[in-house]
Design a protein around this motif. Structure first.
Motif, short mmCIF file in Angstrom:
data_model
loop_
_atom_site.label_atom_id
_atom_site.label_comp_id
_atom_site.label_asym_id
_atom_site.label_seq_id
_atom_site.Cartn_x
_atom_site.Cartn_y
_atom_site.Cartn_z
N ARG A 28 0.80 -1.22 0.00
CA ARG A 28 0.00 0.00 0.00
C ARG A 28 0.84 1.27 0.00
NH1 ARG A 28 -4.32 -0.51 4.72
NH2 ARG A 28 -4.98 1.46 3.75
N GLN A 30 3.12 4.38 -1.09
CA GLN A 30 3.10 5.20 -2.29
C GLN A 30 4.41 5.97 -2.46
OE1 GLN A 30 0.57 5.09 -4.50
NE2 GLN A 30 -0.35 3.53 -3.17
N ALA A 34 7.25 2.51 -5.40
CA ALA A 34 5.99 1.83 -5.09
C ALA A 34 5.90 0.46 -5.76
CB ALA A 34 4.81 2.71 -5.49
#
Length: 368
Positions: A28, A30, A34
């Motif tokens: 998850r 960012q 990523a």
């Protein structure tokens, strides 16, 4: 359940929970890497899956029952995931394309073959004739020989070598402004997986040739404890660096700009060697830019991209070499090390000590 089995379950579950937890966080995230974080998360997920399967076997689940047919092998996935993790981490413009999916072809083959082999239990009645030729010999090769494990280890070794090559190419590519110290941990990941794979192969060999696949106490359990430890450690490594950028700003440079920066770098080097500008204790980027009649940002960029160093480290490197030269001259025996450092361009004892320690890794007295 005996005490050692309880301890084993705790260790395997700790590794699996750690892998799943940090895998979710990495998936998850960012940050600037990523996509690479997702590949690392996938490695953690598959490691955790394998640890969970082994834990279930301790409780007599997954041994020719319902779970045996549901829980398939994914041993051939680690190598491709490692390679794509490294590739996506060190390539600033990397995008996952269809051609990259070809690396997972062995995994698809393994899953299909594993399902086929396990399905033979529905036809087996205790006789060889109850199975097809392919079903019988496939089962023998798959279950009675270390075929899947040897192929898995081979794939990890092959892809680890490819990963090292990709990493070295990125470090030596002037157009990819990668920060070397920020990819050291990736080298550790590759090395740890290679060592683990080598030990795994040795364990498989001992188990197959000396114990006929009955030596879980000697090789199987230590192997999975090692996998749990690696999962735990790798999760921490990835988590602590999930938002760290391995590239300097403006990571890619066009050919035209690279030629310009190479010319500036040549001017800087020539000025340092011929005019000994480093002896000026007040030398700065702006002052050097004025002397070379160029822009300050080009000086900084040429040092970072072409010479792969910072201004202070670049100048101090020349100063330290100058100190060494002065020390080698018998005429300077009467002078202290600090006075010679001042002659070479250092403006304080503290800056001299810091520079020597950082660049040479030794104390200033070692220069003598």
């Amino acid at each position: 359940m005996e005490a050692w089995e309880v301890l084993l379950v705790v260790l395997l579950c700790a590794g699996a929970i750690q892998g799943i937890t940090f895998g979710i966080i990495l998936w998850r995230s960012q940050g600037p890497h990523a996509l690479a974080n997702r590949f690392l998360a996938a490695i953690l997920f598959f490691f955790s899956y394998r640890l969970i399967v082994e834990t279930m076997k301790i409780f007599e689940l997954g041994r020719y029952d319902f779970w045996y047919h549901v829980l398939l092998e994914y041993n051939w996935v680690y190598g491709p995931l490692l390679y794509l993790f490294v590739l996506s981490y060190v390539r600033p413009k990397f995008k996952l394309e269809r051609i990259h999916l070809l690396h997972f072809l062995p995994v698809i083959i393994e899953v299909i073959w594993s399902f086929f082999i396990k399905s033979q239990n529905f036809y087996w009645d205790g006789t060889r004739e109850s199975l097809s030729w392919l079903g019988y010999w496939g089962y023998v090769v798959w279950m009675h020989y270390p075929t899947m494990f040897v192929i898995s280890a081979t794939l990890i070794i092959i892809y680890a070598r490819k990963s090292v090559r990709v990493l070295n190419e990125a470090l030596n590519d002037p157009q990819i402004r990668i920060i070397p110290e920020r990819v050291v941990w990736i080298k550790r990941v590759i090395q740890v997986l290679l060592v683990f794979t080598a030990l795994y192969l040795i364990g498989i060999g001992i188990d197959y040739f000396f114990f006929s696949y009955n030596s879980n106490l000697f090789y199987g359990h230590p192997v999975f404890v090692g996998m749990a430890a690696i999962t735990y450690w790798m999760g921490l490594e990835g988590f602590s660096r999930r938002n760290e950028d391995a590239f300097r700003s403006n990571a890619t440079v066009s050919d035209k700009n690279l030629d310009q920066l190479q010319q500036v770098a040549d001017k800087i080097t020539t000025a340092m060697e011929e005019q000994q500008l480093y002896k000026d204790p007040e030398l700065s980027v702006k002052k050097l830019a004025d002397l070379l009649d160029t822009k300050s940002y080009l000086i900084t960029k040429a040092l970072n991209v072409v010479l792969k160093t910072k201004f202070s480290d670049f100048v101090n490197g020349y100063r330290i070499e100058a100190v060494k030269t002065l020390l080698a001259d018998p005429k300077n025996e009467q002078f202290t090390l600090l006075s010679l450092a001042f002659d070479a361009g250092f403006n304080s004892k503290a800056s001299f000590n810091r520079a020597v320690k950082k660049i040479t890794g030794k104390s200033p007295s070692a220069l003598k």
